[in-house]
Design a protein around this motif. Structure first.
Motif, PDB file in Angstrom:
ATOM      1  N   VAL A 197      -6.729  -2.126 -12.164  1.00  0.00           N
ATOM      2  CA  VAL A 197      -7.369  -3.427 -11.975  1.00  0.00           C
ATOM      3  C   VAL A 197      -6.503  -4.270 -11.037  1.00  0.00           C
ATOM      4  CG1 VAL A 197      -8.133  -5.554 -13.104  1.00  0.00           C
ATOM      5  CG2 VAL A 197      -8.452  -3.360 -14.250  1.00  0.00           C
ATOM      6  N   SER A 198      -7.161  -4.860 -10.036  1.00  0.00           N
ATOM      7  CA  SER A 198      -6.452  -5.722  -9.089  1.00  0.00           C
ATOM      8  C   SER A 198      -7.358  -6.891  -8.699  1.00  0.00           C
ATOM      9  CB  SER A 198      -6.035  -4.929  -7.843  1.00  0.00           C
ATOM     10  OG  SER A 198      -7.175  -4.420  -7.169  1.00  0.00           O
ATOM     11  N   PHE A 199      -6.760  -7.871  -8.024  1.00  0.00           N
ATOM     12  CA  PHE A 199      -7.469  -9.081  -7.623  1.00  0.00           C
ATOM     13  C   PHE A 199      -7.048  -9.459  -6.214  1.00  0.00           C
ATOM     14  CE2 PHE A 199      -7.082  -9.076 -12.188  1.00  0.00           C
ATOM     15  CZ  PHE A 199      -8.346  -9.433 -12.611  1.00  0.00           C
ATOM     16  N   GLY A 200      -7.961 -10.068  -5.457  1.00  0.00           N
ATOM     17  CA  GLY A 200      -7.586 -10.538  -4.134  1.00  0.00           C
ATOM     18  C   GLY A 200      -8.779 -10.973  -3.308  1.00  0.00           C
ATOM     19  N   SER A 245     -15.944  -8.055  -9.966  1.00  0.00           N
ATOM     20  CA  SER A 245     -16.331  -9.457 -10.094  1.00  0.00           C
ATOM     21  C   SER A 245     -16.078 -10.147  -8.757  1.00  0.00           C
ATOM     22  CB  SER A 245     -15.541 -10.144 -11.214  1.00  0.00           C
ATOM     23  OG  SER A 245     -14.160 -10.103 -10.938  1.00  0.00           O
ATOM     24  N   PHE A 246     -16.700 -11.313  -8.567  1.00  0.00           N
ATOM     25  CA  PHE A 246     -16.606 -11.987  -7.278  1.00  0.00           C
ATOM     26  C   PHE A 246     -16.871 -13.474  -7.439  1.00  0.00           C
ATOM     27  CE2 PHE A 246     -20.804 -10.242  -8.000  1.00  0.00           C
ATOM     28  CZ  PHE A 246     -21.585 -11.390  -7.964  1.00  0.00           C
ATOM     29  N   CYS A 247     -16.354 -14.257  -6.508  1.00  0.00           N
ATOM     30  CA  CYS A 247     -16.728 -15.659  -6.387  1.00  0.00           C
ATOM     31  C   CYS A 247     -16.305 -16.174  -5.024  1.00  0.00           C
ATOM     32  CB  CYS A 247     -16.155 -16.527  -7.498  1.00  0.00           C
ATOM     33  SG  CYS A 247     -14.397 -16.826  -7.438  1.00  0.00           S
ATOM     34  N   ILE A 248     -17.009 -17.175  -4.564  1.00  0.00           N
ATOM     35  CA  ILE A 248     -16.671 -17.835  -3.309  1.00  0.00           C
ATOM     36  C   ILE A 248     -15.634 -18.910  -3.616  1.00  0.00           C
ATOM     37  CG2 ILE A 248     -17.561 -19.290  -1.444  1.00  0.00           C
ATOM     38  CD1 ILE A 248     -20.324 -17.958  -1.956  1.00  0.00           C
ATOM     39  N   GLY A 259     -12.670 -46.272  -4.600  1.00  0.00           N
ATOM     40  CA  GLY A 259     -11.412 -46.560  -3.925  1.00  0.00           C
ATOM     41  C   GLY A 259     -10.343 -45.490  -4.054  1.00  0.00           C
ATOM     42  N   ARG A 260     -10.655 -44.384  -4.712  1.00  0.00           N
ATOM     43  CA  ARG A 260      -9.699 -43.272  -4.844  1.00  0.00           C
ATOM     44  C   ARG A 260     -10.296 -42.035  -4.195  1.00  0.00           C
ATOM     45  NH1 ARG A 260      -8.329 -42.139 -10.676  1.00  0.00           N
ATOM     46  NH2 ARG A 260      -6.870 -40.710  -9.719  1.00  0.00           N
ATOM     47  N   GLU A 261      -9.483 -41.330  -3.420  1.00  0.00           N
ATOM     48  CA  GLU A 261      -9.946 -40.108  -2.776  1.00  0.00           C
ATOM     49  C   GLU A 261      -9.646 -38.900  -3.644  1.00  0.00           C
ATOM     50  OE1 GLU A 261      -8.598 -39.347   1.172  1.00  0.00           O
ATOM     51  OE2 GLU A 261     -10.146 -40.637   2.018  1.00  0.00           O
ATOM     52  N   PHE A 262     -10.626 -38.016  -3.723  1.00  0.00           N
ATOM     53  CA  PHE A 262     -10.480 -36.780  -4.481  1.00  0.00           C
ATOM     54  C   PHE A 262     -10.899 -35.613  -3.605  1.00  0.00           C
ATOM     55  CE2 PHE A 262     -11.544 -40.020  -7.674  1.00  0.00           C
ATOM     56  CZ  PHE A 262     -10.448 -39.890  -8.516  1.00  0.00           C
ATOM     57  N   ARG A 263     -10.058 -34.586  -3.553  1.00  0.00           N
ATOM     58  CA  ARG A 263     -10.391 -33.353  -2.845  1.00  0.00           C
ATOM     59  C   ARG A 263     -10.890 -32.361  -3.891  1.00  0.00           C
ATOM     60  NH1 ARG A 263      -6.486 -29.260   0.231  1.00  0.00           N
ATOM     61  NH2 ARG A 263      -8.107 -28.057   1.302  1.00  0.00           N
ATOM     62  N   ILE A 264     -12.099 -31.869  -3.660  1.00  0.00           N
ATOM     63  CA  ILE A 264     -12.780 -31.033  -4.646  1.00  0.00           C
ATOM     64  C   ILE A 264     -12.915 -29.606  -4.125  1.00  0.00           C
ATOM     65  CG2 ILE A 264     -14.871 -30.772  -6.049  1.00  0.00           C
ATOM     66  CD1 ILE A 264     -13.434 -33.457  -6.518  1.00  0.00           C
ATOM     67  N   GLY A 265     -12.487 -28.650  -4.920  1.00  0.00           N
ATOM     68  CA  GLY A 265     -12.669 -27.232  -4.628  1.00  0.00           C
ATOM     69  C   GLY A 265     -13.455 -26.593  -5.760  1.00  0.00           C
ATOM     70  N   ALA A 266     -13.952 -25.384  -5.516  1.00  0.00           N
ATOM     71  CA  ALA A 266     -14.783 -24.758  -6.549  1.00  0.00           C
ATOM     72  C   ALA A 266     -14.813 -23.243  -6.424  1.00  0.00           C
ATOM     73  CB  ALA A 266     -16.211 -25.289  -6.440  1.00  0.00           C
ATOM     74  N   PRO A 267     -14.744 -22.574  -7.566  1.00  0.00           N
ATOM     75  CA  PRO A 267     -15.153 -21.174  -7.573  1.00  0.00           C
ATOM     76  C   PRO A 267     -16.677 -21.184  -7.668  1.00  0.00           C
ATOM     77  CG  PRO A 267     -14.072 -21.766  -9.659  1.00  0.00           C
ATOM     78  CD  PRO A 267     -14.170 -22.996  -8.821  1.00  0.00           C
ATOM     79  N   GLY A 268     -17.355 -20.638  -6.673  1.00  0.00           N
ATOM     80  CA  GLY A 268     -18.820 -20.693  -6.658  1.00  0.00           C
ATOM     81  C   GLY A 268     -19.454 -19.319  -6.756  1.00  0.00           C
ATOM     82  N   CYS A 269     -20.652 -19.289  -7.296  1.00  0.00           N
ATOM     83  CA  CYS A 269     -21.403 -18.031  -7.470  1.00  0.00           C
ATOM     84  C   CYS A 269     -20.516 -16.983  -8.140  1.00  0.00           C
ATOM     85  CB  CYS A 269     -21.952 -17.525  -6.148  1.00  0.00           C
ATOM     86  SG  CYS A 269     -23.174 -18.600  -5.383  1.00  0.00           S
ATOM     87  N   VAL A 270     -20.019 -17.311  -9.314  1.00  0.00           N
ATOM     88  CA  VAL A 270     -19.124 -16.437 -10.068  1.00  0.00           C
ATOM     89  C   VAL A 270     -19.960 -15.375 -10.783  1.00  0.00           C
ATOM     90  CG1 VAL A 270     -17.499 -16.332 -11.991  1.00  0.00           C
ATOM     91  CG2 VAL A 270     -17.454 -18.291 -10.418  1.00  0.00           C
ATOM     92  N   GLY A 271     -19.615 -14.124 -10.553  1.00  0.00           N
ATOM     93  CA  GLY A 271     -20.360 -13.057 -11.219  1.00  0.00           C
ATOM     94  C   GLY A 271     -19.509 -11.834 -11.474  1.00  0.00           C
ATOM     95  N   THR A 272     -19.898 -11.090 -12.494  1.00  0.00           N
ATOM     96  CA  THR A 272     -19.275  -9.800 -12.820  1.00  0.00           C
ATOM     97  C   THR A 272     -20.383  -8.776 -12.965  1.00  0.00           C
ATOM     98  OG1 THR A 272     -17.445 -10.886 -13.963  1.00  0.00           O
ATOM     99  CG2 THR A 272     -17.811  -8.556 -14.460  1.00  0.00           C
ATOM    100  N   HIS A 307      -7.350 -17.125 -11.281  1.00  0.00           N
ATOM    101  CA  HIS A 307      -6.616 -16.969 -10.026  1.00  0.00           C
ATOM    102  C   HIS A 307      -7.140 -17.931  -8.956  1.00  0.00           C
ATOM    103  CE1 HIS A 307      -5.012 -12.609 -10.785  1.00  0.00           C
ATOM    104  NE2 HIS A 307      -4.868 -13.397 -11.839  1.00  0.00           N
ATOM    105  N   VAL A 308      -8.462 -18.061  -8.861  1.00  0.00           N
ATOM    106  CA  VAL A 308      -9.043 -18.966  -7.868  1.00  0.00           C
ATOM    107  C   VAL A 308      -8.672 -20.408  -8.192  1.00  0.00           C
ATOM    108  CG1 VAL A 308     -11.231 -19.880  -6.950  1.00  0.00           C
ATOM    109  CG2 VAL A 308     -10.880 -17.402  -7.173  1.00  0.00           C
ATOM    110  N   THR A 309      -8.670 -20.772  -9.461  1.00  0.00           N
ATOM    111  CA  THR A 309      -8.274 -22.123  -9.861  1.00  0.00           C
ATOM    112  C   THR A 309      -6.826 -22.379  -9.448  1.00  0.00           C
ATOM    113  OG1 THR A 309      -9.835 -22.021 -11.715  1.00  0.00           O
ATOM    114  CG2 THR A 309      -8.129 -23.723 -11.811  1.00  0.00           C
ATOM    115  N   GLN A 310      -5.961 -21.411  -9.606  1.00  0.00           N
ATOM    116  CA  GLN A 310      -4.566 -21.550  -9.182  1.00  0.00           C
ATOM    117  C   GLN A 310      -4.471 -21.683  -7.663  1.00  0.00           C
ATOM    118  OE1 GLN A 310      -1.923 -22.076 -11.057  1.00  0.00           O
ATOM    119  NE2 GLN A 310      -0.526 -22.167  -9.313  1.00  0.00           N
TER     120      GLN A 310
END
Length: 183
Positions: free
Chosen positions: A55-58, A99-102, A113-126, A142-145
């Protein structure tokens, strides 16, 4: 970020979301969650699943048509969202996509008045044959990290009906909705 702040953010990320035919055509009984995780609170050790050497990830860097076939086995409607310019992160078993996600940069938004940078794991599937082994959730961890390391303020889960699964990593539901809007 409170519920009202998130509703404002949701409307900016997804303008006219509840006007789309796909959403309007859903059953009223279908209820979905929008989830956030402040990345300064994310702990990579919160979920620690051990795997064998097979099992590996990347980041995906092979034939994109093969990836799209894998996505189609999970959710055929998602294939359209996977493009060769996207960063796609995968879990692999014996070198095959399990498994996969964007990895999605949703942008930077000013909320009260506050800036937020938003990221996301999208279309998560196994893929069905690899489910219930912890590979998908480890992939999302891993994607969250990655998002945290890249300086995003929040990781965002959009349009999910498996909130308890994401809660294992610290994500929290900020709003619930059905075809009629926010509940």
């Amino acid at each position: 970020m409170n519920k009202q702040d998130f509703i404002l953010l949701f409307d900016r990320i997804h303008p006219d979301f509840f006007k789309s035919e796909g959403i309007r055509g859903m059953s009223e009984d279908e209820v979905f969650d929008e989830m956030l995780l402040p990345l300064d609170e994310f702990d990579i050790n919160i979920y620690d699943k051990k795997f064998g050497d097979n099992v590996s990830f990347g980041i995906y860097n092979s034939d994109f048509d093969e990836l799209k076939k894998a996505v189609g086995k999970v959710e055929s409607d998602w294939v359209q969202f996977f493009n060769e310019d996207d960063r796609v992160y995968c879990g692999y078993i014996d070198g095959k996509v399990a498994s996969f996600c964007i990895i999605d940069d949703k942008g930077t938004y000013d909320i009260n008045g506050r800036e937020f940078r938003i990221g996301a794991p999208g279309c998560v599937g196994t893929l069905p044959e690899y489910r219930d082994k912890g590979i998908g959730l480890t992939m999302v961890k891993h994607v969250t990290q990655i998002l945290k390391e890249e300086g995003f303020d929040y990781s965002y889960i959009h349009f999910t009906y498996v909130a308890p699964w994401y809660e294992k990593l610290g994500y929290k539901t900020v709003i619930r909705w059905n075809k009629n809007g926010v509940k």
